[in-house]
Design an enzyme around this catalytic site. Structure first.
Site, PDB file in Angstrom:
ATOM      1  N   HIS A  48      49.952  -0.917  26.552  1.00 16.69           N
ATOM      2  CA  HIS A  48      49.620   0.493  26.341  1.00 16.69           C
ATOM      3  C   HIS A  48      50.903   1.220  25.932  1.00 16.69           C
ATOM      4  O   HIS A  48      51.995   0.808  26.299  1.00 16.69           O
ATOM      5  CB  HIS A  48      49.058   1.115  27.619  1.00 16.69           C
ATOM      6  CG  HIS A  48      47.709   0.559  28.008  1.00 16.69           C
ATOM      7  ND1 HIS A  48      46.573   0.788  27.267  1.00 16.69           N
ATOM      8  CD2 HIS A  48      47.331  -0.231  29.032  1.00 16.69           C
ATOM      9  CE1 HIS A  48      45.539   0.177  27.834  1.00 16.69           C
ATOM     10  NE2 HIS A  48      45.971  -0.459  28.904  1.00 16.69           N
ATOM     11  N   ARG A  74      55.080  -6.424  29.800  1.00 15.01           N
ATOM     12  CA  ARG A  74      53.631  -6.616  29.720  1.00 15.01           C
ATOM     13  C   ARG A  74      53.260  -6.781  28.251  1.00 15.01           C
ATOM     14  O   ARG A  74      53.481  -5.881  27.437  1.00 15.01           O
ATOM     15  CB  ARG A  74      52.873  -5.452  30.320  1.00 15.01           C
ATOM     16  CG  ARG A  74      51.374  -5.717  30.157  1.00 15.01           C
ATOM     17  CD  ARG A  74      50.545  -4.906  31.073  1.00 15.01           C
ATOM     18  NE  ARG A  74      50.544  -3.497  30.758  1.00 15.01           N
ATOM     19  CZ  ARG A  74      49.754  -2.619  31.380  1.00 15.01           C
ATOM     20  NH1 ARG A  74      48.939  -3.029  32.334  1.00 15.01           N
ATOM     21  NH2 ARG A  74      49.801  -1.346  31.074  1.00 15.01           N
ATOM     22  N   ASP A  88      61.502 -15.936  23.105  1.00 12.56           N
ATOM     23  CA  ASP A  88      62.722 -16.087  22.303  1.00 12.56           C
ATOM     24  C   ASP A  88      63.630 -14.857  22.448  1.00 12.56           C
ATOM     25  O   ASP A  88      64.856 -14.977  22.439  1.00 12.56           O
ATOM     26  CB  ASP A  88      62.380 -16.275  20.817  1.00 12.56           C
ATOM     27  CG  ASP A  88      61.921 -17.699  20.491  1.00 12.56           C
ATOM     28  OD1 ASP A  88      62.001 -18.567  21.377  1.00 12.56           O
ATOM     29  OD2 ASP A  88      61.480 -17.924  19.351  1.00 12.56           O
ATOM     30  N   GLU A 152      41.764  -8.197  36.082  1.00 11.97           N
ATOM     31  CA  GLU A 152      41.421  -6.772  35.910  1.00 11.97           C
ATOM     32  C   GLU A 152      39.921  -6.552  35.772  1.00 11.97           C
ATOM     33  O   GLU A 152      39.493  -5.458  35.406  1.00 11.97           O
ATOM     34  CB  GLU A 152      42.110  -6.204  34.662  1.00 11.97           C
ATOM     35  CG  GLU A 152      43.615  -6.374  34.649  1.00 11.97           C
ATOM     36  CD  GLU A 152      44.290  -5.552  33.581  1.00 11.97           C
ATOM     37  OE1 GLU A 152      44.507  -4.356  33.789  1.00 11.97           O
ATOM     38  OE2 GLU A 152      44.588  -6.123  32.501  1.00 11.97           O
ATOM     39  N   ASP A 178      41.759  -0.802  35.132  1.00 13.57           N
ATOM     40  CA  ASP A 178      40.737  -1.623  34.484  1.00 13.57           C
ATOM     41  C   ASP A 178      39.764  -2.214  35.498  1.00 13.57           C
ATOM     42  O   ASP A 178      38.569  -2.327  35.226  1.00 13.57           O
ATOM     43  CB  ASP A 178      41.401  -2.746  33.666  1.00 13.57           C
ATOM     44  CG  ASP A 178      41.843  -2.245  32.303  1.00 13.57           C
ATOM     45  OD1 ASP A 178      41.005  -1.690  31.571  1.00 13.57           O
ATOM     46  OD2 ASP A 178      43.032  -2.386  31.980  1.00 13.57           O
TER      47      ASP A 178
HETATM   48  C1  3PY Z   1      45.459  -1.033  35.034  1.00 14.74           C
HETATM   49  O1  3PY Z   1      45.465  -0.185  35.938  1.00 14.74           O
HETATM   50  O2  3PY Z   1      44.447  -1.471  34.476  1.00 14.74           O
HETATM   51  C2  3PY Z   1      46.733  -1.526  34.577  1.00 14.74           C
HETATM   52  O3  3PY Z   1      46.769  -2.345  33.703  1.00 14.74           O
HETATM   53  C3  3PY Z   1      47.938  -0.959  35.262  1.00 14.74           C
HETATM   54  O4  3PY Z   1      49.024  -1.701  35.262  1.00 14.74           O
HETATM   55 MG    MG Z   2      44.917  -2.712  32.755  1.00 13.42          MG
END
Ligand code: 3PY
Ligand code: MG
Length: 254
Positions: A48, A74, A88, A152, A178
């Site tokens: 994000h 991430r 890398d 998630e 999520d």
């Molecule tokens: C979420 O809350 O879905 C995330 O990915 C937060 O790190």
């Molecule tokens: Mg998330």
């Protein structure tokens, strides 16, 4: 030159709590400032926010200049050629979003390991090897690479025990936003049902001998997650701090 120890990985594997800050602004200047604040890790976010590969590369350089904080990147997705490029670039702590199945988790383990243990493509002198100065990088890097997958969804929770049994998946970082959406509570990561589900998932992760993590900006709940044994907790973000700080400052004069 020796390959540096990934202190973050060793800390979470030994049950020592690591507190982190997230950077969403896509700014190497913000990353450099945050890297000097004393947090255990800093989340550089390519899922994000505006950061692409070159932005993250610059943020890694800024973190190296800014302080001892461990950068954790991430990734935007599970693309194995992109994982190779981030490795890398020197990323040794990778977080992969939306991992739902054992097959996906196994593919990620394979993506971060060189043959014969995986399929990571070989580059002679990547930044990760300090441009070839760490002579044994290719044979030693597994030890310091930390693979964190993000459960998630409800599907991921169904497969959590099987994913936790995979050698090479070091930790699970639950995405509360999520997961709340997947449970039918979009926008409510602090809903009691969501929190209950997260706490239970954390218990299962720890029972499997893996590290559990979460993003939580609520102080009381953060303390509870720590008590419950979550060892990676992101407790705020640059964007959140800037918004809140700027609004609170103005409010003093209104
Ligand atoms: C979420 O809350 O879905 C995330 O990915 C937060 O790190
Ligand atoms: Mg998330």
């Amino acid at each position: 030159m020796e390959l540096e120890q990934n202190h973050f990985k060793h800390a979470i594997l030994h049950g020592r709590t690591q507190l982190g800050i997230w950077t969403q602004l896509g700014s190497e200047i913000a990353a450099e400032i945050l890297a000097g604040c004393g947090y255990d890790f800093i989340g550089l976010d390519a899922e994000h926010g505006p950061s692409d590969y070159r932005d993250i590369y610059a943020q890694l350089q800024a973190c190296a200049a800014g302080g001892p904080t461990q950068p954790m990147v991430r990734l935007p997705n599970q693309d194995i050629s992109l994982i190779k490029r981030y490795l890398d670039a020197g990323v040794n702590t990778l977080m992969v979003p939306q991992v739902d199945t054992v097959e996906q988790a196994r593919a990620l383990v394979s993506a971060v390991r060189y043959p014969p243990h995986g399929i990571r493509g070989y580059c002679g002198a990547p930044r990760a090897s300090k441009f070839g100065r760490i002579k044994d990088y290719a044979t030693a890097c597994d030890r310091e690479i930390c693979l964190i997958v993000m459960p998630e969804t409800t599907a991921a929770l169904e497969n959590l025990d099987a994913m936790a049994a995979i050698d090479g998946v070091d930790a699970f970082f639950i995405g509360p936003g999520d997961l709340a959406a997947s449970l039918g509570y979009i926008g409510q990561p602090m809903h009691p049902e969501v929190v209950k589900t997260i706490e239970e998932a954390g218990r299962r992760i720890r029972a499997a001998g893996k590290a559990a993590g979460i993003l939580c900006t609520d102080e009381a709940q953060t303390r509870r997650y720590i008590e419950l044994g979550f060892t990676m907790i992101a407790i705020g973000s640059d964007q959140g701090l800037m918004t809140k700080g700027a609004e609170q400052l103005l409010a003093k004069f209104s």
